[in-house]
Scaffold this active site. Sequence first.
Site, PDB file in Angstrom:
ATOM      1  N   ASN A 145      36.371  43.292   0.771  1.00  0.00           N
ATOM      2  CA  ASN A 145      35.202  43.654   0.340  1.00  0.00           C
ATOM      3  C   ASN A 145      35.062  42.983  -1.230  1.00  0.00           C
ATOM      4  O   ASN A 145      35.859  43.313  -2.055  1.00  0.00           O
ATOM      5  CB  ASN A 145      34.997  45.314   0.065  1.00  0.00           C
ATOM      6  CG  ASN A 145      33.367  45.526  -0.128  1.00  0.00           C
ATOM      7  OD1 ASN A 145      32.750  44.951  -1.117  1.00  0.00           O
ATOM      8  ND2 ASN A 145      32.920  46.373   0.770  1.00  0.00           N
ATOM      9  N   ARG A 179       0.839  -1.263   0.040  1.00  0.00           N
ATOM     10  CA  ARG A 179      -0.082   0.013  -0.174  1.00  0.00           C
ATOM     11  C   ARG A 179       0.703   1.349  -0.030  1.00  0.00           C
ATOM     12  O   ARG A 179       0.240   2.437  -0.216  1.00  0.00           O
ATOM     13  CB  ARG A 179      -1.053   0.100   1.035  1.00  0.00           C
ATOM     14  CG  ARG A 179      -2.059  -0.969   0.925  1.00  0.00           C
ATOM     15  CD  ARG A 179      -3.144  -1.011   1.966  1.00  0.00           C
ATOM     16  NE  ARG A 179      -2.613  -1.899   3.127  1.00  0.00           N
ATOM     17  CZ  ARG A 179      -2.972  -1.779   4.284  1.00  0.00           C
ATOM     18  NH1 ARG A 179      -3.895  -0.930   4.823  1.00  0.00           N
ATOM     19  NH2 ARG A 179      -2.537  -2.778   5.101  1.00  0.00           N
TER      20      ARG A 179
END
Length: 457
Positions: A374, A15
């Site tokens: 950065n 199932r």
Amino acid sequence: MTLDVVILAAGQGKRMRSNTPKVLHPLAGKPMLRHVIDTALQLDAHRLHVVIGHGGDQVRLALGNSALNFAVQHEQRGTGHAVAQVADDLDQDKVLVLYGDVPLIRHETLQGLLSQVDERRMGLLTVTLEDPTGYGRIVRDAQNEVVAIVEHKDASEQQRAITECNTGIMAMTRAQLQRWLPQLSADNAQGEYYLTDVVAMAAAEGVSVATAQPSSPLEVEGVNNRSQLARLERAYQAGVAEALLEAGVALADPSRLDVRGRLVCGQDVSIDVGCVFEGEVELGEGVHVGPYCVIRNSHIGAGSVIESHSVLDGVETEGLTHIGPFARLRPGTRLAAKAKVGNFVETKNAEVGEGSKINHLSYVGDARLGKSVNVGAGTITCNYDGTHKHFTDIGDEVFVGSNSALVAPLVLGRGVTVGAGSTISKDVEAGALTVARGRQVTKRDWPRPRKNQSGEH
Ligand code: UD1
Ligand code: MG
């Protein structure tokens, strides 16, 4: 007394409508059978015996490397027949029978059941259900002693009214089991060897049947279909959420959290809706996780903020960092305090130093960034030449202009400035400015092409 544990896992699970054997379907990210094994391991058993059948090879493969004794039941002829497959391998004092499709059983419950077993008593875990349809019923005599289990299909109208049910989990001495197993017969409605028939044999011999109950019916609920599995998943997750709330974690909605592994939180952690945690995750004190984040095998430092829709895998952060929204941090990413990784940034095997920022639209892989670096939007570390991966080393205070390609292997010394739009493939010494792009040409008196009056070009 020493213990053998037998886990029944030969059933097909039709199932589920799946190619995956039922017991391998995951609950909280882990196969159901693995839950049962992990629980059994807490019982200090001498050995775990797993009876496999349907998809047995897949089961063996999925659970390989663990010290399990697998036995194959080629034909599913009932729970008694299943246990018989390992009967000869049992050599300890007691035997506990578990089901591989009953994943939420707690070891405390099993310990309680086992403590009642001796030569004169077997143990049976029962549960009282409002709707007992399908279950074996516990038949008791006038003295309230258990005398038999009757399967639903074999039960009379009167017996079907009984609401005390067999969970399937039972324990007995090895001597009892080995005495009773050969006496089972398949003379019943399903033509199967029912393990449950040992209960009547016990009663007939004067061995009493001690019963124990789980603290919640969820513990003994079996999974036959995906709907039951989904229900147990939510029940499991509700338990995890409740424990986190009790430990002081703020959950925006306890019903919208999924932990597939172990989540450890410091004080005042808050987690917004829809987050998934996998493997081992640790969130330090005060960490905030925004909505819809996925975090796997990561350690997030105190005070960090992870904004929405970020995906972290194998990340270590130290101190307060800021991540996301929409960041993807892959294994080997290490962020130091005050580092920031913003939107649409992907990192992999990347060490980002204190105060360094990769705020937008970048890929940083196989790289080390020093402090206060950065990285401008659109920067890519070109780490792969098609065959090998190469490393990019970026010194402290480097400024990388937007839309730069850093072709590894590459070293940018401390304080280097990279002009926007550059493709950098040679090392740059500390403090220098480097620009590598086509020069801009501007023509002042430039006539733009025009169509002539006749319409010709
Ligand atoms: C069984 C019990 C029933 C109990 C119910 C609880 C028996 C005869 N009945 O019924 O009293 O109320 O569980 O859920 O024991 N399995 C094998 N090989 C087999 C048959 C089963 O490995 O040949 C395994 C299954 O994979 C499953 C477990 O044993 O994990 C139980 O089997 P299932 O068919 O679900 O038993 P039920 O008929 O539900
Ligand atoms: Mg069943």
